[in-house]
Design a protein around this motif. Structure first.
Motif, PDB file in Angstrom:
ATOM      1  N   GLU A  10       0.856  -1.192   0.000  1.00  0.00           N
ATOM      2  CA  GLU A  10       0.000   0.000   0.000  1.00  0.00           C
ATOM      3  C   GLU A  10       0.882   1.227   0.000  1.00  0.00           C
ATOM      4  OE1 GLU A  10      -2.550   0.036   3.390  1.00  0.00           O
ATOM      5  OE2 GLU A  10      -3.948  -1.400   2.513  1.00  0.00           O
ATOM      6  N   TYR A  11       0.536   2.179  -0.850  1.00  0.00           N
ATOM      7  CA  TYR A  11       1.207   3.473  -0.791  1.00  0.00           C
ATOM      8  C   TYR A  11       0.262   4.447  -0.107  1.00  0.00           C
ATOM      9  CZ  TYR A  11       4.575   1.996  -4.429  1.00  0.00           C
ATOM     10  OH  TYR A  11       5.559   1.369  -5.146  1.00  0.00           O
ATOM     11  N   ARG A  12       0.817   5.318   0.697  1.00  0.00           N
ATOM     12  CA  ARG A  12       0.019   6.392   1.279  1.00  0.00           C
ATOM     13  C   ARG A  12       0.309   7.669   0.530  1.00  0.00           C
ATOM     14  NH1 ARG A  12      -2.455   5.979   6.121  1.00  0.00           N
ATOM     15  NH2 ARG A  12      -2.112   3.972   7.112  1.00  0.00           N
ATOM     16  N   VAL A  13      -0.726   8.257  -0.025  1.00  0.00           N
ATOM     17  CA  VAL A  13      -0.556   9.547  -0.681  1.00  0.00           C
ATOM     18  C   VAL A  13      -1.399  10.539   0.100  1.00  0.00           C
ATOM     19  CG1 VAL A  13      -0.693  10.807  -2.861  1.00  0.00           C
ATOM     20  CG2 VAL A  13      -0.288   8.340  -2.880  1.00  0.00           C
ATOM     21  N   GLY A  14      -0.773  11.262   1.041  1.00  0.00           N
ATOM     22  CA  GLY A  14      -1.522  12.116   1.957  1.00  0.00           C
ATOM     23  C   GLY A  14      -2.459  11.238   2.754  1.00  0.00           C
ATOM     24  N   THR A  19      -3.755   0.825  -2.990  1.00  0.00           N
ATOM     25  CA  THR A  19      -3.295  -0.565  -2.954  1.00  0.00           C
ATOM     26  C   THR A  19      -2.662  -0.906  -4.296  1.00  0.00           C
ATOM     27  OG1 THR A  19      -5.053  -1.126  -1.427  1.00  0.00           O
ATOM     28  CG2 THR A  19      -3.978  -2.959  -2.563  1.00  0.00           C
ATOM     29  N   ALA A  20      -1.344  -1.047  -4.299  1.00  0.00           N
ATOM     30  CA  ALA A  20      -0.630  -1.341  -5.546  1.00  0.00           C
ATOM     31  C   ALA A  20      -0.543  -2.844  -5.784  1.00  0.00           C
ATOM     32  CB  ALA A  20       0.761  -0.727  -5.517  1.00  0.00           C
ATOM     33  N   LEU A  21      -0.443  -3.621  -4.687  1.00  0.00           N
ATOM     34  CA  LEU A  21      -0.411  -5.078  -4.789  1.00  0.00           C
ATOM     35  C   LEU A  21      -1.219  -5.665  -3.638  1.00  0.00           C
ATOM     36  CD1 LEU A  21       3.395  -5.690  -5.552  1.00  0.00           C
ATOM     37  CD2 LEU A  21       1.510  -5.980  -7.174  1.00  0.00           C
ATOM     38  N   PRO A  39      -2.527  -4.381 -17.254  1.00  0.00           N
ATOM     39  CA  PRO A  39      -2.689  -3.020 -17.752  1.00  0.00           C
ATOM     40  C   PRO A  39      -1.904  -1.993 -16.936  1.00  0.00           C
ATOM     41  CG  PRO A  39      -4.689  -3.770 -16.651  1.00  0.00           C
ATOM     42  CD  PRO A  39      -3.782  -4.949 -16.743  1.00  0.00           C
ATOM     43  N   SER A  40      -1.837  -0.802 -17.458  1.00  0.00           N
ATOM     44  CA  SER A  40      -1.168   0.291 -16.768  1.00  0.00           C
ATOM     45  C   SER A  40      -1.777   0.471 -15.379  1.00  0.00           C
ATOM     46  CB  SER A  40      -1.339   1.561 -17.606  1.00  0.00           C
ATOM     47  OG  SER A  40      -0.636   2.603 -17.010  1.00  0.00           O
ATOM     48  N   GLY A  41      -0.936   0.580 -14.374  1.00  0.00           N
ATOM     49  CA  GLY A  41      -1.419   0.777 -13.005  1.00  0.00           C
ATOM     50  C   GLY A  41      -1.730  -0.509 -12.262  1.00  0.00           C
ATOM     51  N   SER A  42      -1.467  -1.665 -12.870  1.00  0.00           N
ATOM     52  CA  SER A  42      -1.839  -2.931 -12.235  1.00  0.00           C
ATOM     53  C   SER A  42      -0.824  -3.394 -11.177  1.00  0.00           C
ATOM     54  CB  SER A  42      -2.030  -4.014 -13.301  1.00  0.00           C
ATOM     55  OG  SER A  42      -0.861  -4.172 -14.069  1.00  0.00           O
ATOM     56  N   GLY A  43       0.345  -2.744 -11.127  1.00  0.00           N
ATOM     57  CA  GLY A  43       1.292  -3.076 -10.059  1.00  0.00           C
ATOM     58  C   GLY A  43       2.604  -3.707 -10.516  1.00  0.00           C
ATOM     59  N   LYS A  44       2.835  -3.738 -11.820  1.00  0.00           N
ATOM     60  CA  LYS A  44       4.026  -4.424 -12.348  1.00  0.00           C
ATOM     61  C   LYS A  44       5.329  -3.794 -11.845  1.00  0.00           C
ATOM     62  CE  LYS A  44       2.829  -3.554 -16.580  1.00  0.00           C
ATOM     63  NZ  LYS A  44       1.613  -2.765 -16.307  1.00  0.00           N
ATOM     64  N   THR A  45       5.444  -2.485 -12.004  1.00  0.00           N
ATOM     65  CA  THR A  45       6.675  -1.812 -11.579  1.00  0.00           C
ATOM     66  C   THR A  45       6.858  -1.933 -10.069  1.00  0.00           C
ATOM     67  OG1 THR A  45       6.603  -0.290 -13.443  1.00  0.00           O
ATOM     68  CG2 THR A  45       7.894   0.416 -11.543  1.00  0.00           C
ATOM     69  N   THR A  46       5.769  -1.797  -9.342  1.00  0.00           N
ATOM     70  CA  THR A  46       5.835  -1.944  -7.880  1.00  0.00           C
ATOM     71  C   THR A  46       6.395  -3.311  -7.523  1.00  0.00           C
ATOM     72  OG1 THR A  46       3.956  -0.463  -7.610  1.00  0.00           O
ATOM     73  CG2 THR A  46       4.450  -1.953  -5.772  1.00  0.00           C
ATOM     74  N   LEU A  47       5.899  -4.343  -8.198  1.00  0.00           N
ATOM     75  CA  LEU A  47       6.368  -5.691  -7.894  1.00  0.00           C
ATOM     76  C   LEU A  47       7.877  -5.806  -8.153  1.00  0.00           C
ATOM     77  CD1 LEU A  47       4.428  -8.914  -8.651  1.00  0.00           C
ATOM     78  CD2 LEU A  47       6.896  -8.862  -8.749  1.00  0.00           C
TER      79      LEU A  47
HETATM   80  N1  LIG Z   1       5.511   5.830  -5.313  1.00  0.00           N
HETATM   81  C1  LIG Z   1       4.175   5.717  -5.374  1.00  0.00           C
HETATM   82  N2  LIG Z   1       3.374   6.411  -4.559  1.00  0.00           N
HETATM   83  C2  LIG Z   1       2.043   6.287  -4.595  1.00  0.00           C
HETATM   84  N3  LIG Z   1       1.390   5.460  -5.437  1.00  0.00           N
HETATM   85  C3  LIG Z   1       2.111   4.742  -6.277  1.00  0.00           C
HETATM   86  C4  LIG Z   1       3.544   4.820  -6.307  1.00  0.00           C
HETATM   87  N4  LIG Z   1       4.008   3.970  -7.260  1.00  0.00           N
HETATM   88  C5  LIG Z   1       2.909   3.398  -7.796  1.00  0.00           C
HETATM   89  N5  LIG Z   1       1.778   3.840  -7.223  1.00  0.00           N
HETATM   90  C6  LIG Z   1       0.405   3.399  -7.535  1.00  0.00           C
HETATM   91  O1  LIG Z   1       0.377   1.986  -7.455  1.00  0.00           O
HETATM   92  C7  LIG Z   1      -0.381   1.445  -8.520  1.00  0.00           C
HETATM   93  C8  LIG Z   1       0.485   0.488  -9.333  1.00  0.00           C
HETATM   94  O2  LIG Z   1       1.486   1.251 -10.019  1.00  0.00           O
HETATM   95  P1  LIG Z   1       2.640   0.600 -10.870  1.00  0.00           P
HETATM   96  O3  LIG Z   1       3.552   1.675 -11.289  1.00  0.00           O
HETATM   97  O4  LIG Z   1       3.216  -0.529 -10.113  1.00  0.00           O
HETATM   98  O5  LIG Z   1       1.830   0.036 -12.135  1.00  0.00           O
HETATM   99  P2  LIG Z   1       2.348  -0.562 -13.507  1.00  0.00           P
HETATM  100  O6  LIG Z   1       1.613  -1.837 -13.698  1.00  0.00           O
HETATM  101  O7  LIG Z   1       3.828  -0.588 -13.521  1.00  0.00           O
HETATM  102  O8  LIG Z   1       1.821   0.502 -14.578  1.00  0.00           O
HETATM  103  P3  LIG Z   1       2.463   0.941 -16.006  1.00  0.00           P
HETATM  104  O9  LIG Z   1       2.126  -0.135 -16.981  1.00  0.00           O
HETATM  105  O10 LIG Z   1       1.754   2.221 -16.311  1.00  0.00           O
HETATM  106  O11 LIG Z   1       3.933   1.135 -15.800  1.00  0.00           O
HETATM  107  C9  LIG Z   1      -0.934   2.619  -9.301  1.00  0.00           C
HETATM  108  O12 LIG Z   1      -2.219   2.899  -8.816  1.00  0.00           O
HETATM  109  C10 LIG Z   1       0.019   3.737  -8.944  1.00  0.00           C
HETATM  110  O13 LIG Z   1      -0.603   4.967  -9.036  1.00  0.00           O
END
Ligand SMILES: Nc1ncnc2c1ncn2[C@@H]1O[C@H](COP(=O)(O)OP(=O)(O)OP(=O)(O)O)[C@@H](O)[C@H]1O
Ligand SMILES: [Mg+2]
Length: 223
Positions: A10-14, A19-21, A39-47
């Motif tokens: 979970e990321y906290r934004v303010g 929930t990223a994953l 898809p974009s925003g599904s959590g790949k980069t976070t993982l």
């Molecule tokens: N540093 C951060 N702070 C707050 N929220 C974040 C942060 N990084 C990612 N998120 C949120 O977490 C979710 C997953 O983001 P992530 O970048 O992992 O997706 P992604 O699958 O890599 O997307 P893309 O295909 O666009 O690269 C999104 O809702 C994003 O806004």
């Protein structure tokens, strides 16, 4: 090589929680080539960021290359990262340094002996087809060449695991294909690869085991 159990982030934004994953579990064996789709925003980069301890999970266990990633002492993080090569969508090369220096820099940080350095850098540049461009600056390279240089930089430390986050995202189809061929070649020489992409066609084309994320959940895991 990779084992995730009940991983949430979970990321906290303010005041808002994102929930990223959510409760992600899977394993990847040594020597596998796996696609991480969604898809974009599904959590790949976070993982991916969790795997090299760029971020910590809110919950769950993560093991990578024999390291217990969430319990790793700060002082051991460089050891974990030595085992992992990372390439991003934008190559993130140092703009003021030549291709050669961008790659050599990694070895210098790792304290590799000077004598070996030139040979190792040139060997890896040859492997990605950039021998002739060693003295060029990043701005003098095409996007495809920049991505090759980024791959060379990730590979020069001979990582057991290569994480590629949309490495073909900025490239046209033919050049993207070249980068994918290069990844397959690297894989065939024994490196475990996890490739993240939001392009479903690319995932299909690769015909590899595909983990699909949707809104932070692992939807399917298919060969
Ligand atoms: N540093 C951060 N702070 C707050 N929220 C974040 C942060 N990084 C990612 N998120 C949120 O977490 C979710 C997953 O983001 P992530 O970048 O992992 O997706 P992604 O699958 O890599 O997307 P893309 O295909 O666009 O690269 C999104 O809702 C994003 O806004
Ligand atoms: Mg991403």
């Amino acid at each position: 090589m990779i084992q995730l159990s009940g991983v949430s982030k979970e990321y906290r934004v303010g005041p808002v929680k994102v929930t990223a994953l959510a409760d992600v579990s899977f394993g990847i064996e040594k020597g596998e080539f796996t696609v991480l789709a969604g898809p974009s925003g599904s959590g790949k980069t976070t993982l991916l960021r969790l795997l090299y301890r760029d971020e910590m999970p809110t919950e769950g266990e993560i093991r990578v290359a024999g390291y217990d990633v969430t319990r790793l002492r700060r002082s051991k993080i460089p050891q974990l990262r030595r085992a992992i090569g990372v390439v991003f969508q934008d190559a993130k090369l140092l703009p003021g340094r030549t291709v050669y220096e961008n790659v050599a820099f990694v070895l210098r940080v790792l304290g590799a002996p000077r004598r070996e350095m030139t040979a190792r850098v040139m060997q890896v540049l040859k492997a990605v087809g950039l021998s002739a461009r060693a003295q060029a600056l990043p701005a003098q390279l095409s996007l495809g060449e920049q991505q090759r240089a980024a791959l060379a930089r990730a590979l020069v430390k001979e990582p057991a695991l290569l994480l590629a986050d949309e490495p073909t995202g900025n490239l046209d189809e033919a050049i993207a294909e070249e980068i994918l061929d290069l990844l397959k070649e690297i894989w065939s020489r024994g490196t475990t690869i996890l490739l993240a992409t939001h392009r479903a066609t690319l995932a299909d084309q690769l015909k590899r085991r595909t983990l699909v994320l949707h809104r932070g959940r692992l939807l399917k895991d298919e060969d």
